[in-house]
Each structure stands twice: as structure tokens, then as C-alpha cells.
Design an enzyme around this catalytic site. Structure first.
Site, PDB file in Angstrom:
ATOM      1  N   ASP A   8     -58.700  47.061 -71.011  1.00  0.00           N
ATOM      2  CA  ASP A   8     -59.244  46.117 -70.033  1.00  0.00           C
ATOM      3  C   ASP A   8     -58.442  44.817 -70.187  1.00  0.00           C
ATOM      4  O   ASP A   8     -57.428  44.778 -70.908  1.00  0.00           O
ATOM      5  CB  ASP A   8     -60.761  45.947 -70.192  1.00  0.00           C
ATOM      6  CG  ASP A   8     -61.151  45.200 -71.462  1.00  0.00           C
ATOM      7  OD1 ASP A   8     -60.257  44.871 -72.273  1.00  0.00           O
ATOM      8  OD2 ASP A   8     -62.356  44.946 -71.640  1.00  0.00           O
ATOM      9  N   CYS A  65     -59.905  47.294 -75.875  1.00  0.00           N
ATOM     10  CA  CYS A  65     -60.660  46.248 -75.180  1.00  0.00           C
ATOM     11  C   CYS A  65     -60.760  45.078 -76.150  1.00  0.00           C
ATOM     12  O   CYS A  65     -60.051  45.057 -77.158  1.00  0.00           O
ATOM     13  CB  CYS A  65     -62.021  46.755 -74.691  1.00  0.00           C
ATOM     14  SG  CYS A  65     -63.147  47.339 -75.977  1.00  0.00           S
ATOM     15  N   THR A  67     -63.071  43.998 -78.335  1.00  0.00           N
ATOM     16  CA  THR A  67     -63.508  44.366 -79.685  1.00  0.00           C
ATOM     17  C   THR A  67     -63.190  45.805 -80.045  1.00  0.00           C
ATOM     18  O   THR A  67     -63.251  46.182 -81.213  1.00  0.00           O
ATOM     19  CB  THR A  67     -65.034  44.224 -79.795  1.00  0.00           C
ATOM     20  OG1 THR A  67     -65.620  45.081 -78.801  1.00  0.00           O
ATOM     21  CG2 THR A  67     -65.482  42.784 -79.581  1.00  0.00           C
ATOM     22  N   HIS A  98     -59.510  62.647 -91.834  1.00  0.00           N
ATOM     23  CA  HIS A  98     -60.861  63.216 -91.918  1.00  0.00           C
ATOM     24  C   HIS A  98     -61.462  63.574 -90.562  1.00  0.00           C
ATOM     25  O   HIS A  98     -62.190  64.551 -90.454  1.00  0.00           O
ATOM     26  CB  HIS A  98     -61.808  62.232 -92.629  1.00  0.00           C
ATOM     27  CG  HIS A  98     -61.555  62.146 -94.112  1.00  0.00           C
ATOM     28  ND1 HIS A  98     -62.452  61.560 -94.982  1.00  0.00           N
ATOM     29  CD2 HIS A  98     -60.508  62.576 -94.871  1.00  0.00           C
ATOM     30  CE1 HIS A  98     -61.971  61.641 -96.231  1.00  0.00           C
ATOM     31  NE2 HIS A  98     -60.789  62.233 -96.181  1.00  0.00           N
ATOM     32  N   HIS A 133     -63.380  69.073 -93.626  1.00  0.00           N
ATOM     33  CA  HIS A 133     -63.427  68.189 -92.459  1.00  0.00           C
ATOM     34  C   HIS A 133     -63.443  68.995 -91.161  1.00  0.00           C
ATOM     35  O   HIS A 133     -64.056  68.587 -90.180  1.00  0.00           O
ATOM     36  CB  HIS A 133     -62.254  67.213 -92.499  1.00  0.00           C
ATOM     37  CG  HIS A 133     -62.227  66.410 -93.758  1.00  0.00           C
ATOM     38  ND1 HIS A 133     -63.242  65.535 -94.090  1.00  0.00           N
ATOM     39  CD2 HIS A 133     -61.346  66.402 -94.787  1.00  0.00           C
ATOM     40  CE1 HIS A 133     -62.973  64.996 -95.272  1.00  0.00           C
ATOM     41  NE2 HIS A 133     -61.834  65.502 -95.717  1.00  0.00           N
TER      42      HIS A 133
HETATM   43  C1  RB5 Z   1     -64.771  41.943 -72.057  1.00  0.00           C
HETATM   44  O1  RB5 Z   1     -65.038  40.582 -72.019  1.00  0.00           O
HETATM   45  C2  RB5 Z   1     -65.276  42.547 -73.343  1.00  0.00           C
HETATM   46  O2  RB5 Z   1     -66.651  42.694 -73.291  1.00  0.00           O
HETATM   47  C3  RB5 Z   1     -64.599  43.877 -73.606  1.00  0.00           C
HETATM   48  O3  RB5 Z   1     -63.219  43.674 -73.706  1.00  0.00           O
HETATM   49  C4  RB5 Z   1     -64.988  44.628 -74.865  1.00  0.00           C
HETATM   50  O4  RB5 Z   1     -64.853  43.804 -75.992  1.00  0.00           O
HETATM   51  C5  RB5 Z   1     -66.268  45.338 -74.821  1.00  0.00           C
HETATM   52  O5  RB5 Z   1     -66.688  46.011 -75.772  1.00  0.00           O
END
Ligand code: RB5
Length: 152
Positions: A8, A65, A67, A98, A133
Site C-alpha cells: 500500500d 504495508c 506495519t 519452520h 515442521h
Molecule cells: C495505512 O495507513 C496503514 O494502516 C497500513 O499501511 C498498515 O500499516 C495496516 O496494517
């Protein structure tokens, strides 16, 4: 070996870096977007990569993304996808040894490009250990089947 990659807006910069790094490693890469910093919804891009891994049109996937959490949630909805969110060299190594993760998920707002490069290389260069595993992965596949049947 064909690898699909997507992000994203929160993972765009890191995706561009990793895509080039994969090409430098002679990995065949399909970029499934996003293509600019406009705000987009990570499920739309997670689906492109996880769907391709799930149906066999891609061998491996990388999703990024902000996080890595949202992309992990999306990717693991797809049958046969084992998506692992890696934060360091150890988790990237375990993801392959694993879990035989076929999708690696990274946090674009967490990792530097240099750190992410180490995680990608570790994941690609590690080998699945199979043995006990494999038995655990078989249980995940069997669980998927049971849940799918229960729904229908
Ligand atoms: C977008 O702002 C953010 O929520 C997305 O990149 C991600 O971290 C979601 O888990």
C-alpha cells in the site's frame, strides 16, 4: 521462480527498493502495485499477491504495508498461503525453516531498506527443515479443509 510483490502507500518506498533488489538477485518479479503515494486500502493489494500464491500463478509473494499487520491478516485468509510478518533476521529465517512461509510480509514504516534487504535475503536463502515442521503444516492444511467444509 516467479515472485509477486505489492504494497500500500505505507510500504511503497520499501517495495520499490525490494523490487530492485530482487531483480538484482535475478528473481523474476511481478509488481502488483501500488504505484504512487496516494492512499489506498491494503486488502486490495494483499489480495493480488496472496491470491496469486494461493492459485499457483506465483511461487512466492512479498507484501508491505506500514506495519505489515494488515497485509498479514489479509494474506492468511487465502488457502495455502503461509504469510509471515518478519521483523528481524531470526524471524525471517524461522519463517522459512519452520513455517515454509510462501509470503513474506514487511513493515515499511518499521524497517530501513538495509534491514529489509537482510530479511528478504535470509528468507530466500534459508531452507525449509521439513520433518516435524511438515507435520505441523499438514495440520494447518487439514484445518483449512475442515473450516472450508464447515462453511459450505
Ligand atoms: C495505512 O495507513 C496503514 O494502516 C497500513 O499501511 C498498515 O500499516 C495496516 O496494517
Amino acid at each position: 521462480m516467479l515472485l509477486h510483490i505489492a504494497s500500500d502507500h505505507g510500504g511503497l518506498e520499501l517495495k520499490e527498493f525490494i523490487r530492485q533488489h530482487l531483480l538484482d538477485r535475478s528473481v523474476e518479479v511481478k509488481d502488483c502495485g501500488t504505484i504512487n503515494t496516494d492512499s489506498v486500502d491494503y486488502p486490495d493489494f494483499g489480495e493480488k499477491v496472496a491470491g496469486a500464491v494461493s492459485d499457483g500463478s506465483a511461487d512466492l509473494g512479498v507484501l508491505i504495508c506500514g506495519t505489515g499487520i494488515g497485509m498479514s491478516i489479509v494474506a492468511n485468509k487465502f488457502p495455502g498461503v503461509r504469510a509471515a510478518l518478519a521483523h528481524d533476521k531470526f524471524t525471517a529465517q524461522m519463517a522459512k525453516e519452520h513455517n515454509n512461509a510462501n509470503v513474506l510480509v514487511l513493515g515499511g514504516r518499521i524497517l530501513t531498506a538495509a534491514e529489509a534487504e537482510v530479511l528478504i535475503d535470509t528468507w530466500l536463502d534459508s531452507a525449509f527443515e521439513a520433518g516435524r515442521h511438515q507435520r505441523r503444516l499438514d495440520k494447518i492444511a487439514e484445518l483449512e479443509q475442515r473450516l472450508c467444509k464447515a462453511k459450505s
